[in-house]
Motif scaffolding. Structure first.
Motif, PDB file in Angstrom:
ATOM      1  N   MET A 152       5.227   4.551  -5.672  1.00  0.00           N
ATOM      2  CA  MET A 152       6.616   4.108  -5.612  1.00  0.00           C
ATOM      3  C   MET A 152       7.559   5.300  -5.487  1.00  0.00           C
ATOM      4  O   MET A 152       8.502   5.284  -4.684  1.00  0.00           O
ATOM      5  CB  MET A 152       6.970   3.286  -6.861  1.00  0.00           C
ATOM      6  CG  MET A 152       8.383   2.722  -6.852  1.00  0.00           C
ATOM      7  SD  MET A 152       8.796   1.833  -8.376  1.00  0.00           S
ATOM      8  CE  MET A 152       7.730   0.406  -8.218  1.00  0.00           C
ATOM      9  N   ALA A 153       7.308   6.351  -6.264  1.00  0.00           N
ATOM     10  CA  ALA A 153       8.149   7.547  -6.194  1.00  0.00           C
ATOM     11  C   ALA A 153       8.078   8.181  -4.805  1.00  0.00           C
ATOM     12  O   ALA A 153       9.107   8.589  -4.242  1.00  0.00           O
ATOM     13  CB  ALA A 153       7.724   8.548  -7.262  1.00  0.00           C
ATOM     14  N   GLU A 154       6.885   8.257  -4.249  1.00  0.00           N
ATOM     15  CA  GLU A 154       6.734   8.834  -2.914  1.00  0.00           C
ATOM     16  C   GLU A 154       7.455   7.993  -1.863  1.00  0.00           C
ATOM     17  O   GLU A 154       8.088   8.527  -0.947  1.00  0.00           O
ATOM     18  CB  GLU A 154       5.247   8.942  -2.553  1.00  0.00           C
ATOM     19  CG  GLU A 154       4.565  10.164  -3.114  1.00  0.00           C
ATOM     20  CD  GLU A 154       5.066  11.445  -2.453  1.00  0.00           C
ATOM     21  OE1 GLU A 154       4.715  11.712  -1.287  1.00  0.00           O
ATOM     22  OE2 GLU A 154       5.838  12.188  -3.112  1.00  0.00           O
ATOM     23  N   PHE A 155       7.350   6.684  -2.002  1.00  0.00           N
ATOM     24  CA  PHE A 155       8.040   5.795  -1.059  1.00  0.00           C
ATOM     25  C   PHE A 155       9.555   6.021  -1.126  1.00  0.00           C
ATOM     26  O   PHE A 155      10.220   6.153  -0.092  1.00  0.00           O
ATOM     27  CB  PHE A 155       7.720   4.332  -1.358  1.00  0.00           C
ATOM     28  CG  PHE A 155       8.542   3.367  -0.560  1.00  0.00           C
ATOM     29  CD1 PHE A 155       8.220   3.074   0.757  1.00  0.00           C
ATOM     30  CD2 PHE A 155       9.659   2.746  -1.113  1.00  0.00           C
ATOM     31  CE1 PHE A 155       8.993   2.197   1.514  1.00  0.00           C
ATOM     32  CE2 PHE A 155      10.437   1.868  -0.372  1.00  0.00           C
ATOM     33  CZ  PHE A 155      10.094   1.590   0.946  1.00  0.00           C
ATOM     34  N   LEU A 156      10.098   6.102  -2.332  1.00  0.00           N
ATOM     35  CA  LEU A 156      11.540   6.288  -2.474  1.00  0.00           C
ATOM     36  C   LEU A 156      11.973   7.660  -1.974  1.00  0.00           C
ATOM     37  O   LEU A 156      13.040   7.799  -1.365  1.00  0.00           O
ATOM     38  CB  LEU A 156      11.954   6.098  -3.933  1.00  0.00           C
ATOM     39  CG  LEU A 156      11.804   4.680  -4.479  1.00  0.00           C
ATOM     40  CD1 LEU A 156      12.155   4.641  -5.963  1.00  0.00           C
ATOM     41  CD2 LEU A 156      12.663   3.700  -3.706  1.00  0.00           C
ATOM     42  N   PHE A 157      11.157   8.664  -2.241  1.00  0.00           N
ATOM     43  CA  PHE A 157      11.479  10.001  -1.740  1.00  0.00           C
ATOM     44  C   PHE A 157      11.530  10.005  -0.216  1.00  0.00           C
ATOM     45  O   PHE A 157      12.445  10.584   0.385  1.00  0.00           O
ATOM     46  CB  PHE A 157      10.437  11.005  -2.231  1.00  0.00           C
ATOM     47  CG  PHE A 157      10.658  12.400  -1.722  1.00  0.00           C
ATOM     48  CD1 PHE A 157      11.602  13.228  -2.309  1.00  0.00           C
ATOM     49  CD2 PHE A 157       9.929  12.888  -0.645  1.00  0.00           C
ATOM     50  CE1 PHE A 157      11.822  14.519  -1.836  1.00  0.00           C
ATOM     51  CE2 PHE A 157      10.137  14.174  -0.164  1.00  0.00           C
ATOM     52  CZ  PHE A 157      11.080  14.993  -0.766  1.00  0.00           C
ATOM     53  N   ASP A 206       0.807  -1.220   0.000  1.00  0.00           N
ATOM     54  CA  ASP A 206       0.000   0.000   0.000  1.00  0.00           C
ATOM     55  C   ASP A 206       0.840   1.270   0.000  1.00  0.00           C
ATOM     56  O   ASP A 206       0.426   2.299  -0.547  1.00  0.00           O
ATOM     57  CB  ASP A 206      -0.945   0.013   1.213  1.00  0.00           C
ATOM     58  CG  ASP A 206      -2.051  -1.028   1.090  1.00  0.00           C
ATOM     59  OD1 ASP A 206      -2.306  -1.486  -0.047  1.00  0.00           O
ATOM     60  OD2 ASP A 206      -2.659  -1.374   2.123  1.00  0.00           O
ATOM     61  N   ASP A 207       2.028   1.218   0.623  1.00  0.00           N
ATOM     62  CA  ASP A 207       2.861   2.429   0.671  1.00  0.00           C
ATOM     63  C   ASP A 207       3.705   2.607  -0.587  1.00  0.00           C
ATOM     64  O   ASP A 207       4.480   3.555  -0.692  1.00  0.00           O
ATOM     65  CB  ASP A 207       3.754   2.424   1.907  1.00  0.00           C
ATOM     66  CG  ASP A 207       4.805   1.313   1.888  1.00  0.00           C
ATOM     67  OD1 ASP A 207       4.776   0.472   0.962  1.00  0.00           O
ATOM     68  OD2 ASP A 207       5.654   1.282   2.797  1.00  0.00           O
ATOM     69  N   GLY A 208       3.561   1.686  -1.549  1.00  0.00           N
ATOM     70  CA  GLY A 208       4.248   1.819  -2.831  1.00  0.00           C
ATOM     71  C   GLY A 208       5.468   0.958  -3.014  1.00  0.00           C
ATOM     72  O   GLY A 208       5.965   0.809  -4.132  1.00  0.00           O
ATOM     73  N   PHE A 268      -0.161   4.445 -13.340  1.00  0.00           N
ATOM     74  CA  PHE A 268       0.312   5.769 -12.938  1.00  0.00           C
ATOM     75  C   PHE A 268       0.275   5.916 -11.420  1.00  0.00           C
ATOM     76  O   PHE A 268       1.200   6.467 -10.807  1.00  0.00           O
ATOM     77  CB  PHE A 268      -0.537   6.867 -13.584  1.00  0.00           C
ATOM     78  CG  PHE A 268      -0.127   7.214 -14.985  1.00  0.00           C
ATOM     79  CD1 PHE A 268       1.182   7.598 -15.268  1.00  0.00           C
ATOM     80  CD2 PHE A 268      -1.052   7.174 -16.027  1.00  0.00           C
ATOM     81  CE1 PHE A 268       1.560   7.922 -16.565  1.00  0.00           C
ATOM     82  CE2 PHE A 268      -0.682   7.500 -17.319  1.00  0.00           C
ATOM     83  CZ  PHE A 268       0.627   7.868 -17.600  1.00  0.00           C
ATOM     84  N   ASN A 269      -0.794   5.433 -10.801  1.00  0.00           N
ATOM     85  CA  ASN A 269      -0.900   5.504  -9.341  1.00  0.00           C
ATOM     86  C   ASN A 269       0.182   4.661  -8.677  1.00  0.00           C
ATOM     87  O   ASN A 269       0.767   5.062  -7.659  1.00  0.00           O
ATOM     88  CB  ASN A 269      -2.285   5.041  -8.901  1.00  0.00           C
ATOM     89  CG  ASN A 269      -2.501   5.219  -7.413  1.00  0.00           C
ATOM     90  OD1 ASN A 269      -2.305   6.295  -6.859  1.00  0.00           O
ATOM     91  ND2 ASN A 269      -2.925   4.142  -6.742  1.00  0.00           N
ATOM     92  N   SER A 270       0.435   3.502  -9.245  1.00  0.00           N
ATOM     93  CA  SER A 270       1.500   2.640  -8.733  1.00  0.00           C
ATOM     94  C   SER A 270       2.849   3.350  -8.799  1.00  0.00           C
ATOM     95  O   SER A 270       3.633   3.322  -7.843  1.00  0.00           O
ATOM     96  CB  SER A 270       1.559   1.343  -9.537  1.00  0.00           C
ATOM     97  OG  SER A 270       2.751   0.628  -9.274  1.00  0.00           O
ATOM     98  N   TYR A 320      13.090   9.087 -13.790  1.00  0.00           N
ATOM     99  CA  TYR A 320      12.256   8.494 -14.838  1.00  0.00           C
ATOM    100  C   TYR A 320      10.808   8.944 -14.668  1.00  0.00           C
ATOM    101  O   TYR A 320      10.116   9.266 -15.648  1.00  0.00           O
ATOM    102  CB  TYR A 320      12.359   6.965 -14.785  1.00  0.00           C
ATOM    103  CG  TYR A 320      12.043   6.275 -16.094  1.00  0.00           C
ATOM    104  CD1 TYR A 320      13.020   6.149 -17.078  1.00  0.00           C
ATOM    105  CD2 TYR A 320      10.782   5.753 -16.349  1.00  0.00           C
ATOM    106  CE1 TYR A 320      12.750   5.516 -18.279  1.00  0.00           C
ATOM    107  CE2 TYR A 320      10.490   5.121 -17.552  1.00  0.00           C
ATOM    108  CZ  TYR A 320      11.482   5.007 -18.515  1.00  0.00           C
ATOM    109  OH  TYR A 320      11.208   4.395 -19.716  1.00  0.00           O
ATOM    110  N   TYR A 321      10.360   8.978 -13.419  1.00  0.00           N
ATOM    111  CA  TYR A 321       9.016   9.459 -13.134  1.00  0.00           C
ATOM    112  C   TYR A 321       8.885  10.921 -13.575  1.00  0.00           C
ATOM    113  O   TYR A 321       7.893  11.308 -14.212  1.00  0.00           O
ATOM    114  CB  TYR A 321       8.708   9.323 -11.644  1.00  0.00           C
ATOM    115  CG  TYR A 321       7.306   9.724 -11.273  1.00  0.00           C
ATOM    116  CD1 TYR A 321       6.261   8.796 -11.290  1.00  0.00           C
ATOM    117  CD2 TYR A 321       7.006  11.037 -10.907  1.00  0.00           C
ATOM    118  CE1 TYR A 321       4.962   9.168 -10.963  1.00  0.00           C
ATOM    119  CE2 TYR A 321       5.716  11.422 -10.584  1.00  0.00           C
ATOM    120  CZ  TYR A 321       4.698  10.485 -10.610  1.00  0.00           C
ATOM    121  OH  TYR A 321       3.408  10.861 -10.285  1.00  0.00           O
TER     122      TYR A 321
END
Length: 661
Positions: free
Chosen positions: A471-476, A421-423, A465-467, A510-511
């Motif tokens: 994922m980007a938010e999790f990595l950030f 859920d958190d990406g 796109f949501n996925s 990439y995002y």
């Protein structure tokens, strides 16, 4: 003074107020003339077990009793000059163990204050041997062997599959098993503080009293000009190609004239300095074509397990080559390339479980504990991510709807079964749950699928796109944590792994490039790339300069005799593409140069006949592979390019660069 030793014999860096060694004492590494290292049991991650004679500090010198060795250290500029000598006449191998505070060692002051074995160099006649060691705090080290010596050997960790550097051996002589000159009884080397590779080369010019070279870019198209930079005094430039040398007047602008590798060396009097190599090609199309035409499926079958990640990179690269250059090819050439890809696609989309191939078939029905469209009997999610890329490229080229159905099914499998859920992407190995969010950059196929399905299936596209966003938010938010698969050990600190670092930056960029340009992601990616600079090799050899620092893959790849540094490894492309995307998003030309060098480390391993290699290794004595028996080790000086060609992973460079040609 920056590098000093105290009354206890501790070697100290005053810039960080830390010891440059771990708590292990300095010692002599040696074998006896009567030893036979080619027989018997061997330890992991090394081809043989040598002997150790601890050096005890007494008064103003170190002494080692068994080998009758004396080690002295004297002030040398801002560092130290060491001289070691033995009076024993029964030694085969003779050298010194330097248990440097390599990154990951426990109680070493944290990763920012520890060292990476960044850039080794050895001239052809071994009169210049140096090592540039980087630290993320930029308090870097130069170690250079003065005088005559045989070379060096790295001891890699026996835990976590060799993921860590443990000990650097400077060797006056190799053991007699390697059939190299014997009998040298002394060794001299310097340890100096440096801030950058530029300051390293300046120091080297003084240490050896010969000129050194560096460049901005390590190769390019014939006719292109690169800049070369001299260090120290020089008289002329020597250009060598295919064994033919000629003397040129030095110019900072060097025009690439030859296909393949050229060696450039500055000359001072009758002495040659530290050289560089430059790679030239006629055109990227021609180079790409040769590399694709030389793919041999029998080599993949013979030397690999054929998995969809590492060993089938050629397929996506071939499909993108066909899509871009089909009009430049003959019917026979097109048919030959298509038939190779179709044979793999038949395996990937095999529907009969009895005929399914482990790590390659994406089975369209549940099996064992796996959902539908999972790679057959595999939890290596990177195989499924790479499979999606192959299938999407296959649909774009062949327009066979089956491939699009499989690509979508595989993506849905990943998002439902592996993304949380958190990406983050998680793999449950039973006794542990591991974060795979940056293992082989899964952001790429998710974004590619999201973009492609916009006009085909809006709901599915939005889900992708949501996925990607999650994922980007999790990595950030994950910060400066860079986990990788299977590298946990209580014997070391948390690993700072090259691929996870570079892939974190690449995922965010990439995002930003293909979904939404978010300044906070770009800023975070820049912070990560700046940290990752310590993992980027500086040695001015075209296969090394700009490569990511990796070494454990050589236990599986090349001649499978590692660990050994695998410069220009295909995963260096993660850093190269990240640099390219950062340039495209910000117009920072410094990162375009870095990207060019990163791609060149892979392109420069393509030979004139198209044969391509996945690795280039400076280790003359690699780690010995997975065997525990010395009888299984080849006691030979390892070639820079392995004896075993590669037809899969080495084509990853084309898979990633094709979209930017």
């Amino acid at each position: 003074m920056n590098i000093i030793f105290d009354k206890n014999g501790t070697i100290f860096d005053t810039r960080t107020n830390r010891e440059i060694l771990d708590k292990t004492p300095l010692s002599v590494c040696y074998t006896l003339n009567t030893d036979d290292i080619t027989k018997g049991k061997k330890p992991p991650q090394t081809p043989y077990a040598d002997r150790r004679d601890d050096l005890i500090f007494m008064g103003d010198k170190w002494y080692a009793t068994n080998t009758k060795t004396t080690l002295t250290a004297t002030t040398y500029k801002n560092g130290l000059l060491f001289h070691m000598e033995t009076k024993a006449n029964n030694l085969s191998e003779f050298g010194i163990n330097l248990p440097l505070n390599f990154m990951g060692k426990l109680n070493g002051g944290g990763w920012k204050n520890q060292y990476l074995f960044n850039s080794p160099y050895m001239s052809r006649n071994k009169d210049i041997i140096y090592f540039y060691l980087t630290s993320p705090c930029e308090n870097n080290l130069l170690i250079a062997i003065k005088g005559v010596a045989q070379g060096w050997k790295m001891d890699y960790s026996p835990f976590s599959w060799g993921h860590y550097f443990v000990n650097l051996k400077l060797l006056a002589t190799y053991d007699k098993a390697y059939n190299t000159p014997q009998g040298r009884q002394s060794l001299e080397f310097v340890v100096l503080p440096v801030d950058s590779f530029n300051s390293c080369l300046k120091e080297l010019a003084n240490v050896y009293d010969v000129p050194f070279l560096d460049y901005n870019i390590s190769g390019g198209k014939i006719g292109d000009e690169i800049e070369i930079y001299p260090y120290g005094e020089y008289d002329a430039l020597i250009e060598e190609h295919k064994g033919q040398a000629r003397e040129l007047q030095f110019s900072q602008k060097y025009k690439i004239k030859h296909e393949g590798e050229v060696r450039l060396t500055l000359k001072k009097g009758d002495k040659l300095g530290g050289d560089v190599t430059v790679y030239g090609y006629n055109s990227l199309f021609e180079l790409y074509k040769k590399s694709m035409n030389s793919v041999d499926l029998d080599i993949i079958k013979k030397h690999t397990d054929g998995n969809l990640c590492e060993h089938q990179c050629w397929a996506g690269a071939t499909l993108r080559f066909l899509s871009k250059y089909k009009d430049k090819l003959s019917c026979e050439e097109i048919t030959a390339l298509e038939s190779k890809v179709l044979s793999l696609l038949d395996i990937i989309t095999e529907e009969n479980e009895e005929k399914a191939t482990e790590h390659c078939t994406i089975l369209n029905k549940p099996h064992l504990n796996f959902p539908a469209y999972n790679v057959y009997k595999s939890q290596r999610v990177q195989e499924l991510f790479f499979g999606i890329t192959i299938l999407l490229d296959a649909y774009k080229y062949f327009r066979n709807k089956k491939y699009l159905i499989y690509a979508k099914g595989a993506t849905e499998c990943l998002l439902s079964h592996y993304q949380k859920d958190d990406g983050h992407i998680e793999v449950d190995w039973g006794n542990s749950k591991e974060d795979y969010t940056t293992v082989c950059c899964p952001m790429i196929p998710i974004v590619d699928m999201a973009v492609y399905f916009i006009d085909i299936d809006k709901d599915f596209s939005n889900r992708c796109f949501n996925s990607a966003y999650k994922m980007a938010e999790f990595l950030f938010n994950r910060g400066l944590s860079f986990p990788t698969e299977g590298a946990k050990s209580s014997l070391v600190e948390e690993e700072m792994e090259d691929g996870s670092i570079s892939c974190t930056a690449l995922c965010l960029l990439y995002y930003c490039k293909y979904v939404s340009k978010e300044e906070k992601y770009i800023k975070k990616a820049k912070e990560i790339l700046d940290i990752h600079n310590s993992w980027v090799i500086k040695t001015p050899i075209c296969q090394m300069h700009g490569s990511s620092l990796r070494w454990w893959e050589t236990q599986w790849e090349g001649d499978a005799d590692g660990p050994a540094i695998c410069a220009g490894h295909a995963w260096s492309i993660w850093r190269a593409e990240a640099d390219l995307l950062y340039y495209l998003l910000t117009n920072d030309k410094c990162h375009l140069t870095k990207a060019t060098n990163g791609f060149m480390t892979n392109l420069s391993k393509i030979r004139e006949n198209g044969v391509t290699y996945a690795i280039y290794s400076p280790d003359e004595i690699p780690g010995g592979g997975f065997s525990d028996k010395a009888e299984h080790v080849r006691f030979e000086i390892a070639p820079r390019l392995p004896n075993t060609p590669d037809c899969g992973l080495s084509r990853y460079v084309w898979l990633r660069i094709a979209n930017y040609l």
